[in-house]
Design a protein around this motif. Structure first.
Motif, PDB file in Angstrom:
ATOM      1  N   ASP A 175       0.838  -1.351   0.109  1.00 43.63           N
ATOM      2  CA  ASP A 175       0.155  -0.036  -0.116  1.00 43.63           C
ATOM      3  C   ASP A 175       1.106   1.285  -0.023  1.00 43.63           C
ATOM      4  OD1 ASP A 175      -2.568  -1.420   0.327  1.00 43.63           O
ATOM      5  OD2 ASP A 175      -2.304  -1.573   2.211  1.00 43.63           O
ATOM      6  N   VAL A 176       0.496   2.313  -0.644  1.00 45.55           N
ATOM      7  CA  VAL A 176       1.465   3.438  -0.731  1.00 45.55           C
ATOM      8  C   VAL A 176       0.390   4.689  -0.293  1.00 45.55           C
ATOM      9  CG1 VAL A 176       2.334   5.291  -2.668  1.00 45.55           C
ATOM     10  CG2 VAL A 176       2.605   2.782  -3.034  1.00 45.55           C
ATOM     11  N   TYR A 177       1.169   5.339   0.431  1.00 46.23           N
ATOM     12  CA  TYR A 177       0.535   6.528   1.255  1.00 46.23           C
ATOM     13  C   TYR A 177       1.321   7.844   0.765  1.00 46.23           C
ATOM     14  CZ  TYR A 177      -1.583   2.958   3.852  1.00 46.23           C
ATOM     15  OH  TYR A 177      -2.505   1.821   4.437  1.00 46.23           O
ATOM     16  N   TYR A 178       0.705   8.824   0.786  1.00 44.80           N
ATOM     17  CA  TYR A 178       1.310  10.251   0.337  1.00 44.80           C
ATOM     18  C   TYR A 178       1.286  10.955   1.500  1.00 44.80           C
ATOM     19  CZ  TYR A 178       0.933   8.603  -4.358  1.00 44.80           C
ATOM     20  OH  TYR A 178       1.104   7.650  -5.609  1.00 44.80           O
ATOM     21  N   HIS A 179       2.327  11.827   2.128  1.00 45.69           N
ATOM     22  CA  HIS A 179       2.052  12.857   3.300  1.00 45.69           C
ATOM     23  C   HIS A 179       2.160  14.062   2.781  1.00 45.69           C
ATOM     24  CE1 HIS A 179       2.176   9.059   5.990  1.00 45.69           C
ATOM     25  NE2 HIS A 179       2.906   8.636   5.007  1.00 45.69           N
ATOM     26  N   ASN A 180       1.489  14.829   3.100  1.00 51.40           N
ATOM     27  CA  ASN A 180       1.611  16.287   2.673  1.00 51.40           C
ATOM     28  C   ASN A 180       2.801  16.899   3.554  1.00 51.40           C
ATOM     29  OD1 ASN A 180       0.221  17.099   4.933  1.00 51.40           O
ATOM     30  ND2 ASN A 180      -1.506  18.128   3.860  1.00 51.40           N
ATOM     31  N   PRO A 181       2.928  18.296   3.324  1.00 56.36           N
ATOM     32  CA  PRO A 181       4.241  18.918   4.396  1.00 56.36           C
ATOM     33  C   PRO A 181       3.668  19.235   5.648  1.00 56.36           C
ATOM     34  CG  PRO A 181       3.837  19.867   1.980  1.00 56.36           C
ATOM     35  CD  PRO A 181       2.942  19.038   2.223  1.00 56.36           C
ATOM     36  N   ALA A 182       2.371  18.806   6.088  1.00 54.82           N
ATOM     37  CA  ALA A 182       1.883  19.112   7.321  1.00 54.82           C
ATOM     38  C   ALA A 182       1.763  17.852   7.865  1.00 54.82           C
ATOM     39  CB  ALA A 182       0.536  19.816   7.352  1.00 54.82           C
ATOM     40  N   GLY A 183       2.168  16.686   7.311  1.00 52.51           N
ATOM     41  CA  GLY A 183       2.058  15.397   8.101  1.00 52.51           C
ATOM     42  C   GLY A 183       0.623  14.579   7.729  1.00 52.51           C
ATOM     43  N   ARG A 184      -0.256  14.975   6.962  1.00 53.13           N
ATOM     44  CA  ARG A 184      -1.379  14.390   6.675  1.00 53.13           C
ATOM     45  C   ARG A 184      -1.243  13.350   5.861  1.00 53.13           C
ATOM     46  NH1 ARG A 184      -7.261  16.934   4.956  1.00 53.13           N
ATOM     47  NH2 ARG A 184      -8.377  14.983   4.659  1.00 53.13           N
ATOM     48  N   ARG A 185      -1.663  12.146   6.063  1.00 49.43           N
ATOM     49  CA  ARG A 185      -1.834  10.952   5.166  1.00 49.43           C
ATOM     50  C   ARG A 185      -2.982  10.738   4.259  1.00 49.43           C
ATOM     51  NH1 ARG A 185      -1.549   5.047   7.457  1.00 49.43           N
ATOM     52  NH2 ARG A 185      -4.046   5.411   7.116  1.00 49.43           N
ATOM     53  N   PHE A 186      -2.561  10.420   3.150  1.00 43.83           N
ATOM     54  CA  PHE A 186      -3.702  10.348   2.071  1.00 43.83           C
ATOM     55  C   PHE A 186      -3.519   8.943   1.233  1.00 43.83           C
ATOM     56  CE2 PHE A 186      -2.715  14.769   2.147  1.00 43.83           C
ATOM     57  CZ  PHE A 186      -4.008  15.328   2.664  1.00 43.83           C
ATOM     58  N   ARG A 187      -4.376   8.304   1.191  1.00 40.71           N
ATOM     59  CA  ARG A 187      -4.262   6.779   0.450  1.00 40.71           C
ATOM     60  C   ARG A 187      -4.179   6.665  -0.880  1.00 40.71           C
ATOM     61  NH1 ARG A 187      -8.956   3.353   3.581  1.00 40.71           N
ATOM     62  NH2 ARG A 187      -8.629   2.466   1.794  1.00 40.71           N
ATOM     63  N   SER A 188      -4.381   7.693  -1.447  1.00 39.97           N
ATOM     64  CA  SER A 188      -4.333   7.741  -2.834  1.00 39.97           C
ATOM     65  C   SER A 188      -4.327   9.530  -3.496  1.00 39.97           C
ATOM     66  CB  SER A 188      -5.642   7.594  -3.849  1.00 39.97           C
ATOM     67  OG  SER A 188      -6.822   8.387  -3.379  1.00 39.97           O
ATOM     68  N   ARG A 189      -3.830   9.473  -4.866  1.00 37.57           N
ATOM     69  CA  ARG A 189      -3.536  10.855  -5.504  1.00 37.57           C
ATOM     70  C   ARG A 189      -5.186  11.631  -5.278  1.00 37.57           C
ATOM     71  NH1 ARG A 189      -0.835   9.210 -11.062  1.00 37.57           N
ATOM     72  NH2 ARG A 189      -2.669   7.557 -10.606  1.00 37.57           N
ATOM     73  N   GLN A 190      -6.121  10.649  -5.814  1.00 37.20           N
ATOM     74  CA  GLN A 190      -7.356  11.461  -5.674  1.00 37.20           C
ATOM     75  C   GLN A 190      -7.534  11.994  -4.489  1.00 37.20           C
ATOM     76  OE1 GLN A 190      -6.504   8.339  -7.020  1.00 37.20           O
ATOM     77  NE2 GLN A 190      -6.963   8.402  -8.978  1.00 37.20           N
ATOM     78  N   GLU A 191      -7.337  11.214  -3.443  1.00 37.46           N
ATOM     79  CA  GLU A 191      -7.679  11.604  -2.085  1.00 37.46           C
ATOM     80  C   GLU A 191      -6.902  13.226  -1.534  1.00 37.46           C
ATOM     81  OE1 GLU A 191      -7.577   9.991   2.555  1.00 37.46           O
ATOM     82  OE2 GLU A 191      -7.803   8.504   1.051  1.00 37.46           O
ATOM     83  N   ALA A 192      -5.830  13.035  -2.216  1.00 32.82           N
ATOM     84  CA  ALA A 192      -4.909  14.241  -1.699  1.00 32.82           C
ATOM     85  C   ALA A 192      -5.570  15.520  -2.556  1.00 32.82           C
ATOM     86  CB  ALA A 192      -3.375  14.041  -2.261  1.00 32.82           C
ATOM     87  N   ALA A 193      -5.874  15.304  -3.867  1.00 33.52           N
ATOM     88  CA  ALA A 193      -6.495  16.129  -4.647  1.00 33.52           C
ATOM     89  C   ALA A 193      -7.856  16.842  -3.891  1.00 33.52           C
ATOM     90  CB  ALA A 193      -6.455  15.828  -5.924  1.00 33.52           C
ATOM     91  N   LYS A 194      -8.559  16.080  -3.513  1.00 33.65           N
ATOM     92  CA  LYS A 194      -9.938  16.045  -2.826  1.00 33.65           C
ATOM     93  C   LYS A 194      -9.800  17.160  -1.640  1.00 33.65           C
ATOM     94  CE  LYS A 194     -14.243  14.092  -1.124  1.00 33.65           C
ATOM     95  NZ  LYS A 194     -14.932  13.081  -0.810  1.00 33.65           N
ATOM     96  N   ALA A 195      -8.864  16.733  -0.920  1.00 28.25           N
ATOM     97  CA  ALA A 195      -8.313  17.547   0.464  1.00 28.25           C
ATOM     98  C   ALA A 195      -7.907  18.928   0.017  1.00 28.25           C
ATOM     99  CB  ALA A 195      -7.362  16.824   0.986  1.00 28.25           C
ATOM    100  N   MET A 196      -7.460  19.151  -1.197  1.00 29.66           N
ATOM    101  CA  MET A 196      -7.043  20.346  -1.567  1.00 29.66           C
ATOM    102  C   MET A 196      -8.009  21.130  -2.437  1.00 29.66           C
ATOM    103  SD  MET A 196      -3.113  19.325  -3.146  1.00 29.66           S
ATOM    104  CE  MET A 196      -2.705  21.094  -3.509  1.00 29.66           C
ATOM    105  N   GLY A 197      -9.103  20.450  -2.303  1.00 24.56           N
ATOM    106  CA  GLY A 197     -10.226  21.237  -3.027  1.00 24.56           C
ATOM    107  C   GLY A 197     -10.208  21.162  -4.588  1.00 24.56           C
TER     108      GLY A 197
END
Length: 65
Positions: free
Chosen positions: A42-64
């Motif tokens: 499983d791949v997880y992405y962590h933004n500079p603030a440390g929040r974890r996202f399970r997908s690129r789509q989830e990261a994009a959604k969090a960014m609006g």
């Protein structure tokens, strides 16, 4: 896939949706050890603030995006 490639794909994905890239993103990987999907990574992405996202789509959604 190596971390640099995964981060490049994330950056490309976010920028293609109108987002801006900030340095400090990282990638984490976890190997599944049990069950029918044992051995899958499983791949997880962590933004500079440390929040974890399970997908690129989830990261994009969090960014609006």
């Amino acid at each position: 896939m190596d971390d640099a490639t995964l981060l490049a794909r994330l950056r490309e994905y976010l920028e293609s949706r109108g987002g801006t890239w900030a340095d400090g993103w990282s990638v984490g990987k976890k190997l599944r050890g049990r069950g029918a999907s044992a051995g899958t990574v499983d791949v997880y992405y962590h933004n500079p603030a440390g929040r974890r996202f399970r997908s690129r789509q989830e990261a994009a959604k969090a960014m609006g995006l």
